[in-house]
Design a protein around this motif. Structure first.
Motif, mmCIF file in Angstrom:
data_model
loop_
_atom_site.group_PDB
_atom_site.id
_atom_site.type_symbol
_atom_site.label_atom_id
_atom_site.label_comp_id
_atom_site.label_asym_id
_atom_site.label_seq_id
_atom_site.Cartn_x
_atom_site.Cartn_y
_atom_site.Cartn_z
ATOM 1 N N ASP A 1 0.792 -1.293 0.069
ATOM 2 C CA ASP A 1 -0.002 -0.088 0.080
ATOM 3 C C ASP A 1 0.911 1.107 -0.025
ATOM 4 O O ASP A 1 1.667 1.442 0.909
ATOM 5 C CB ASP A 1 -0.960 -0.049 1.290
ATOM 6 N N VAL A 2 0.766 2.119 -1.053
ATOM 7 C CA VAL A 2 1.513 3.374 -1.073
ATOM 8 C C VAL A 2 0.589 4.420 -1.011
ATOM 9 O O VAL A 2 1.086 5.567 -1.386
ATOM 10 C CB VAL A 2 2.305 3.437 -2.485
ATOM 11 N N THR A 3 -0.899 4.259 -0.476
ATOM 12 C CA THR A 3 -1.684 5.511 -0.329
ATOM 13 C C THR A 3 -1.229 5.818 1.524
ATOM 14 O O THR A 3 -2.403 5.640 2.030
ATOM 15 C CB THR A 3 -2.783 4.975 -0.158
ATOM 16 N N ASP A 4 0.135 6.216 1.535
ATOM 17 C CA ASP A 4 0.492 6.602 2.825
ATOM 18 C C ASP A 4 1.638 7.666 2.668
ATOM 19 O O ASP A 4 2.609 7.410 1.950
ATOM 20 C CB ASP A 4 1.093 5.285 3.472
ATOM 21 N N PRO A 5 1.358 8.813 3.097
ATOM 22 C CA PRO A 5 2.400 10.085 3.098
ATOM 23 C C PRO A 5 3.761 9.625 3.259
ATOM 24 O O PRO A 5 4.821 10.217 2.614
ATOM 25 C CB PRO A 5 1.961 11.129 3.645
ATOM 26 N N HIS A 6 3.934 8.679 4.046
ATOM 27 C CA HIS A 6 5.437 8.199 4.633
ATOM 28 C C HIS A 6 5.949 7.015 4.059
ATOM 29 O O HIS A 6 7.086 6.784 4.126
ATOM 30 C CB HIS A 6 5.177 8.379 5.998
ATOM 31 N N LEU A 7 5.141 6.493 3.318
ATOM 32 C CA LEU A 7 5.324 5.016 2.313
ATOM 33 C C LEU A 7 6.151 4.067 3.276
ATOM 34 O O LEU A 7 7.149 3.508 2.965
ATOM 35 C CB LEU A 7 6.435 5.684 1.180
ATOM 36 N N THR A 8 5.792 4.184 4.659
ATOM 37 C CA THR A 8 6.390 3.231 5.532
ATOM 38 C C THR A 8 6.685 2.059 5.029
ATOM 39 O O THR A 8 7.574 1.160 5.304
ATOM 40 C CB THR A 8 5.819 3.339 6.869
ATOM 41 N N ALA A 9 5.277 1.343 4.851
ATOM 42 C CA ALA A 9 5.502 -0.182 4.462
ATOM 43 C C ALA A 9 6.368 -0.464 3.160
ATOM 44 O O ALA A 9 7.070 -1.360 2.936
ATOM 45 C CB ALA A 9 3.975 -0.670 4.164
ATOM 46 N N LEU A 10 6.238 0.578 2.298
ATOM 47 C CA LEU A 10 7.299 0.317 1.083
ATOM 48 C C LEU A 10 8.533 0.290 1.470
ATOM 49 O O LEU A 10 9.319 -0.594 0.955
ATOM 50 C CB LEU A 10 7.029 1.396 -0.021
ATOM 51 N N GLN A 11 9.004 1.175 2.043
ATOM 52 C CA GLN A 11 10.503 1.346 2.526
ATOM 53 C C GLN A 11 10.882 0.104 3.322
ATOM 54 O O GLN A 11 12.024 -0.267 3.130
ATOM 55 C CB GLN A 11 10.760 2.682 3.270
ATOM 56 N N ALA A 12 10.059 -0.226 4.162
ATOM 57 C CA ALA A 12 10.271 -1.682 4.988
ATOM 58 C C ALA A 12 10.278 -2.806 4.090
ATOM 59 O O ALA A 12 11.293 -3.580 4.284
ATOM 60 C CB ALA A 12 9.285 -1.995 5.968
ATOM 61 N N MET A 13 9.362 -2.945 3.070
ATOM 62 C CA MET A 13 9.522 -4.189 2.231
ATOM 63 C C MET A 13 10.551 -4.222 1.200
ATOM 64 O O MET A 13 11.320 -5.075 0.847
ATOM 65 C CB MET A 13 8.002 -4.312 1.321
ATOM 66 N N LEU A 14 11.234 -2.718 0.906
ATOM 67 C CA LEU A 14 12.486 -2.679 0.197
ATOM 68 C C LEU A 14 13.700 -3.511 1.043
ATOM 69 O O LEU A 14 14.510 -4.130 0.503
ATOM 70 C CB LEU A 14 12.742 -1.367 -0.152
ATOM 71 N N THR A 15 13.521 -3.324 2.313
ATOM 72 C CA THR A 15 14.445 -4.065 3.174
ATOM 73 C C THR A 15 14.167 -5.637 3.328
ATOM 74 O O THR A 15 15.366 -6.236 3.023
ATOM 75 C CB THR A 15 14.460 -3.222 4.622
ATOM 76 N N VAL A 16 13.271 -5.848 3.215
ATOM 77 C CA VAL A 16 12.767 -7.177 3.367
ATOM 78 C C VAL A 16 13.199 -7.950 1.820
ATOM 79 O O VAL A 16 13.707 -9.034 2.006
ATOM 80 C CB VAL A 16 11.124 -7.456 3.439
ATOM 81 N N ARG A 17 13.096 -7.120 0.787
ATOM 82 C CA ARG A 17 13.433 -8.038 -0.355
ATOM 83 C C ARG A 17 14.843 -8.073 -0.309
ATOM 84 O O ARG A 17 15.341 -9.190 -0.664
ATOM 85 C CB ARG A 17 13.038 -6.810 -1.475
#
Length: 418
Positions: free
Chosen positions: A124-140
């Motif tokens: 989900d990128v409907t988050d002004p901070h993109l918290t989940a996205l940046q965390a998932m890049l680490t997970v990848r």
């Protein structure tokens, strides 16, 4: 037996008779040869024991950022897609990097235990901070030793309907999301939905990225964004790189409309992803009786020569409180729901969680063949029918010639090496 293999012996291959030896060199299959009889495995060989060996499983559609959040902050009492989105919107405000990384990694290890080595996750990128996205890049990065992870920039609350939706999508791509997502049926208006498809297709084409759109995940027979997606893909000659996920409304379309739609779908070459367990749970909620199954026209799409794959969609989140990572369970439910238990379907059913998912992920090197990466599974059963009947955990998962998971058929405890 060593963890790094030189061969898999006593293997059965789909569509072939007898036993085979799969030679491995430098993490790739270096040769496939028929055996005259069963052989005893050496220290650097894996004994398949006469069981079917298949390519590694592909999970083409999951939401790792929401995994393991069922009941947080509240349960989805109506069981609808829309209340699930509301629940997630509340939970999303509490996300932290450690929270997302921990739950996503836990889920990927569960997947690995069931032989999944390729995963596409929507984030989900409907988050002004993109918290989940940046965390998932680490997970990848952290899980690359046991899974290939594709990340979809997914606008859960819309591109046109969410403040700065387009800017957030573009930023997600800039940060490293490799697939462009969308959700046109959830946009505020039909016009917004159509515009969102045209915009996201241009974005993907501009950056040479794959596309995976949540498309018509609703029982409404008037929800027809699929035709717009297919037309845009055809116009850009991009169809094989575009996945239409869910397309539940197709199960409610009339046959006259479908006869015209399928002509376009075949021309476009779209990939289709169906999530049978989740669709059976979420769809049909506004019906009395008869209740619709809410699943797209899987056998008809396959008969038309289009690629269809099954995915799990959720693991214990606001939309679906169940899920155990076993793709064979998802396959079994899908075949039941789609009236595909004829033997001709069963014999090819594993393609729905292997080759067809690989096509959707646009994997350049996948399968069992000389020169390909040695990524495969030893199933429990000699044929697809036996494998599907048992739905038992894989006996072994091999990645680039290295054993990730090993089980004894009599003692199915996991042997994860992660």
């Amino acid at each position: 037996m060593t963890d790094q293999l030189n061969a898999i012996v006593n293997a059965r291959l789909q569509g072939q008779n007898g036993l085979y030896t799969l030679k491995i060199n430098n993490g790739r299959f270096s040769g496939i040869s028929a055996q005259q009889e069963s052989t005893i495995a050496t220290e650097d060989e894996l004994d398949a024991g006469g069981n079917l060996v298949t390519p590694a499983f592909v999970e083409p559609h999951i939401h790792l950022d929401a995994a393991m959040t069922a009941g947080q902050p509240r349960w989805n009492k109506s069981g609808t897609l829309f209340e699930g989105i509301d629940c997630w919107a509340e939970r999303k405000t509490t996300l932290s990097p450690d929270d997302v990384i921990g739950r996503a990694t836990q889920t990927l290890k569960l997947f690995a235990a069931h032989g999944i080595q390729y995963v596409r996750t929507h984030v989900d990128v409907t988050d002004p901070h993109l918290t989940a996205l940046q965390a998932m890049l680490t997970v990848r990065e952290q899980t690359s030793g046991f899974v290939d992870l594709q990340i979809v920039a997914f606008p859960q609350e819309g591109i046109w309907s969410f403040k700065n939706g387009r800017e957030l999508m573009e930023e997600a791509i800039r940060l490293g999301a490799g697939v462009v997502g969308g959700i046109p049926h959830f946009e505020h208006t039909r016009d917004y939905g159509a515009e969102s498809i045209r915009w996201l297709m241009e974005l993907a084409h501009k950056h040479d990225l794959l596309v995976d759109v949540h498309c018509d995940e609703i029982d409404d027979p008037e929800s027809r964004f699929l035709e717009i997606l297919a037309a845009e893909a055809l116009k850009l000659d991009y169809g094989s790189r575009v996945s239409a996920s869910h397309t539940c409304a197709m199960g409610s379309y009339n046959d006259a409309y479908c006869s015209r739609l399928f002509r376009l779908l075949k021309k476009s070459g779209l990939r289709f992803l169906s999530m049978p367990t989740e669709s059976l749970h979420l769809q049909g909620r506004f019906d009395s009786y008869p209740k619709r199954r809410g699943i797209t026209r899987v056998p008809e799409l396959l008969d038309a020569g289009l690629k269809v794959a099954f995915g799990q969609d959720s693991i214990r989140d606001p939309w679906y409180p169940m899920g155990n990572g076993n793709m064979l369970r998802t396959l079994d439910v899908g075949l039941h729901a789609c009236h595909m238990l004829g033997m001709s379907w069963i014999e090819h059913s594993l393609e729905l969680i292997t080759e067809n998912g690989a096509a959707a992920l646009d994997l350049g090197e996948y399968g069992i063949g000389e020169g390909l990466p040695a990524r495969c599974l030893v199933q429990q059963g000699q044929t697809p029918y036996e494998v599907l009947l048992g739905q038992r955990p894989v006996l072994a998962s091999v990645r680039d010639g290295r054993v990730l998971v090993r089980r004894n058929a009599s003692h199915p405890e996991t042997g994860l090496m992660l």
